[in-house]
Design an enzyme around this catalytic site. Structure first.
Site, PDB file in Angstrom:
ATOM      1  CE1 TYR A 318       1.119 -41.583   0.480  1.00  0.00           C
ATOM      2  CE2 TYR A 318      -1.274 -41.070  -0.677  1.00  0.00           C
ATOM      3  CZ  TYR A 318       0.050 -41.729  -0.627  1.00  0.00           C
ATOM      4  OH  TYR A 318       0.234 -42.262  -1.916  1.00  0.00           O
ATOM      5  CB  CYS A 414       4.447 -30.761  -0.673  1.00  0.00           C
ATOM      6  SG  CYS A 414       5.096 -32.320  -0.580  1.00  0.00           S
TER       7      CYS A 414
HETATM    8  N1  SAH Z   1      -2.049 -35.175   5.801  1.00  0.00           N
HETATM    9  C1  SAH Z   1      -1.012 -34.867   6.711  1.00  0.00           C
HETATM   10  C2  SAH Z   1       0.472 -35.275   6.458  1.00  0.00           C
HETATM   11  C3  SAH Z   1       0.662 -35.123   5.232  1.00  0.00           C
HETATM   12  S1  SAH Z   1       2.538 -35.609   4.871  1.00  0.00           S
HETATM   13  C4  SAH Z   1      -0.994 -33.507   7.063  1.00  0.00           C
HETATM   14  O1  SAH Z   1      -1.284 -32.705   6.522  1.00  0.00           O
HETATM   15  O2  SAH Z   1      -0.427 -33.075   8.354  1.00  0.00           O
HETATM   16  C5  SAH Z   1       2.573 -37.114   4.343  1.00  0.00           C
HETATM   17  C6  SAH Z   1       2.269 -38.066   4.940  1.00  0.00           C
HETATM   18  O3  SAH Z   1       2.398 -39.352   4.022  1.00  0.00           O
HETATM   19  C7  SAH Z   1       3.427 -38.341   6.020  1.00  0.00           C
HETATM   20  O4  SAH Z   1       2.844 -38.526   7.306  1.00  0.00           O
HETATM   21  C8  SAH Z   1       4.061 -39.635   5.729  1.00  0.00           C
HETATM   22  O5  SAH Z   1       4.527 -40.353   6.621  1.00  0.00           O
HETATM   23  C9  SAH Z   1       2.868 -40.377   4.856  1.00  0.00           C
HETATM   24  N2  SAH Z   1       3.361 -41.474   3.890  1.00  0.00           N
HETATM   25  C10 SAH Z   1       4.351 -41.549   3.045  1.00  0.00           C
HETATM   26  N3  SAH Z   1       4.259 -42.642   2.312  1.00  0.00           N
HETATM   27  C11 SAH Z   1       3.138 -43.292   2.633  1.00  0.00           C
HETATM   28  C12 SAH Z   1       2.449 -44.295   2.124  1.00  0.00           C
HETATM   29  N4  SAH Z   1       3.009 -45.050   0.989  1.00  0.00           N
HETATM   30  N5  SAH Z   1       1.145 -44.804   2.594  1.00  0.00           N
HETATM   31  C13 SAH Z   1       0.672 -43.890   3.627  1.00  0.00           C
HETATM   32  N6  SAH Z   1       1.465 -42.849   4.186  1.00  0.00           N
HETATM   33  C14 SAH Z   1       2.559 -42.367   3.754  1.00  0.00           C
END
Ligand code: SAH
Length: 457
Positions: A318, A414
């Site tokens: 993620y 979160c």
């Molecule tokens: N670590 C990053 C983003 C965290 S937010 C930061 O701190 O900026 C969570 C992220 O997970 C988002 O960008 C969203 O698009 C992504 N996401 C949601 N579901 C997901 C999945 N099944 N697999 C991979 N990414 C996913």
């Protein structure tokens, strides 16, 4: 209607003592063991309340009068606090906000994760918990003969018009004020949710705190944006830091803000910002943490928990635009990042280049599909970092991590509820949670961010 199980009745007024606070910021009073939720009441207060709804095990009441106020009660500085649904805890002093967040995390660690002994540290707070947000997303509508832009009132779809939001950076307020005024002057119609017609749906402002750059995103129902050039000229004239004006087209009947099509109307595709010396290019639709000062503290804690010595292979699940990945890459042998939004991965690759980081690989896809595939390819992770959305980690991903057996898992979350649920699964699969640090990314609201570290038993 009378509820047989409730010791109170609808419309009854009574005086109660508030002894707890829910995770969404309501006071809780107990009447013969029956819980009454009283929004805006604080623990320790004695208050006169009116019951508005009774259910089987609990009910809801309205605060009529505070007879004895908590020493943590303060006058909310925002004039629309009681109408707007954006903040929930401006009526509490900051110290009480932080301790209630710590308590909330401790509670779920005990109740949901069944880990009453894992240390939950005091919440890392801000010195000045105001004007911290770098992104504002404001719905637009035509109400009572006027174009308005602001926040949805609590549990409703009517808009509370606003010109300033004191948890936003001033630059974002200026964007909202300017676009609203220009839209009125140029008679650009607001989107009408019921009829699904009109033009302007949302005004989105993004601000790079370390670069002073501003991005303006206009979300419209269709591609046609009447008097586009005048609007662009007006925005450029009034907003000194603007580097990018973007249109996003969302033609669906939906509450989701962004649609699929994004076009740059003027200027750059990206907004730049820096965290701890690492530079990030952020495109209109990519996720980027909203509180940059606290993000640095959060990522630094995640990096400390990852405890790298330069020999490790690390997976960042993620990963968004690669923020945590690039933090980790400076201390690891190699980092693999995975993220579902293609634009974010384009940004992540670009960000690696921008910072001359060549030991990070990024892939688009669902973490729960890509990581098992990496595992099958023989990639062995020493440390896995996850930072999922509110719903937490996918079960398949948790299972895969248990099979991959990294020596450490760092979990950034979160949502304490889903964090606790997932920690229990990882504990049952052979990991031991060492500690949890909450970081206050969202002062004046009830949202809590946490970072936890687990070690293989
Ligand atoms: N670590 C990053 C983003 C965290 S937010 C930061 O701190 O900026 C969570 C992220 O997970 C988002 O960008 C969203 O698009 C992504 N996401 C949601 N579901 C997901 C999945 N099944 N697999 C991979 N990414 C996913």
């Amino acid at each position: 209607m009378k509820n047989q199980n409730a010791p109170v009745q609808k419309n009854q007024t009574l005086t109660v003592t508030i002894d707890d606070l829910t995770h969404d910021g309501s006071g809780v009073a107990k009447v013969d063991g029956y819980a009454l939720f009283v929004p805006q009441a604080l623990p320790g207060e004695t208050a006169k309340i009116k019951v508005i709804k009774t259910k089987k095990g609990y009910g809801f009441a309205r605060l009529l009068e505070i007879e004895e106020a908590s020493k943590h009660r303060v006058e909310p500085p925002c004039p629309i606090f009681y109408k707007c649904g954006g903040c929930q805890t401006q009526h509490m002093d900051y110290e009480a906000q932080l301790s209630s967040k710590q308590k909330q995390v401790k509670d779920v660690m005990e109740r949901v994760a069944k880990l009453p002994d894992v240390p939950v540290h005091p919440v890392i707070g801000m010195e000045d918990p105001w004007r911290y947000r770098n992104k504002s997303q404001v719905p637009v509508a035509f109400q009572n003969g006027e174009l308005v832009a602001g926040f949805y009132a609590k549990r409703s779809h009517s808009i509370v018009d606003m010109d300033q939001c004191i948890i936003q950076h001033k630059e974002n307020d200026l964007v909202v004020q300017t676009v609203k005024r220009l839209a009125k002057e140029l008679a650009i119609p607001a989107y009408n949710e019921e009829k699904h017609n009109g033009v302007l749906r949302h005004i989105v402002a993004r601000y790079g705190k370390t670069t002073n750059q501003v991005m303006v995103v206009l979300v419209t129902k269709g591609k046609k944006l009447p008097r586009q050039q005048e609007l662009i000229d007006g925005i450029q004239k009034k907003i000194p830091g603007v580097v990018s004006i973007v249109q996003n087209v969302n033609s669906e009947r939906t509450n989701v803000i962004f649609g699929k099509q994004t076009d740059v109307l003027w200027g750059e595709t990206y907004l730049y910002d820096e965290i701890n010396g690492i530079r990030f290019a952020i495109s209109a639709r990519s996720f980027y943490q909203v509180n940059p000062d606290q993000t640095n503290r959060l990522y630094s804690k995640a990096l400390e928990y990852a405890d790298l010595n330069g020999t490790e292979t690390v997976i960042d699940a993620y990963c968004g635009i690669g923020t945590i990945s690039l933090f980790l890459a400076e201390k690891a042998k190699h980092v693999y990042g995975v993220e579902i939004v293609p634009e974010a991965i384009t940004d992540a690759k670009r960000n690696a280049k921008l910072n001359h980081i060549d030991n990070a690989t990024f892939a688009v896809g669902e973490a729960e599909k890509v990581i098992p595939w990496w595992h099958a390819q023989g990639i062995q992770a020493d440390v896995i970092v996850v930072d999922p959305p509110r719903k937490g980690c996918d079960e398949t991903l948790l299972k895969t991590m248990l099979q991959m057996k990294p020596k450490r898992i760092v979990y950034v979350s979160c949502n304490p509820g889903t964090l606790a649920r997932d920690l229990r699964i990882l504990e049952d699969g052979g990991y031991a949670t060492q500690e949890v640090t909450p970081v206050d990314m969202f002062p004046q609201t009830t949202h809590v961010e946490c970072v936890a570290v687990l070690e293989l038993k």
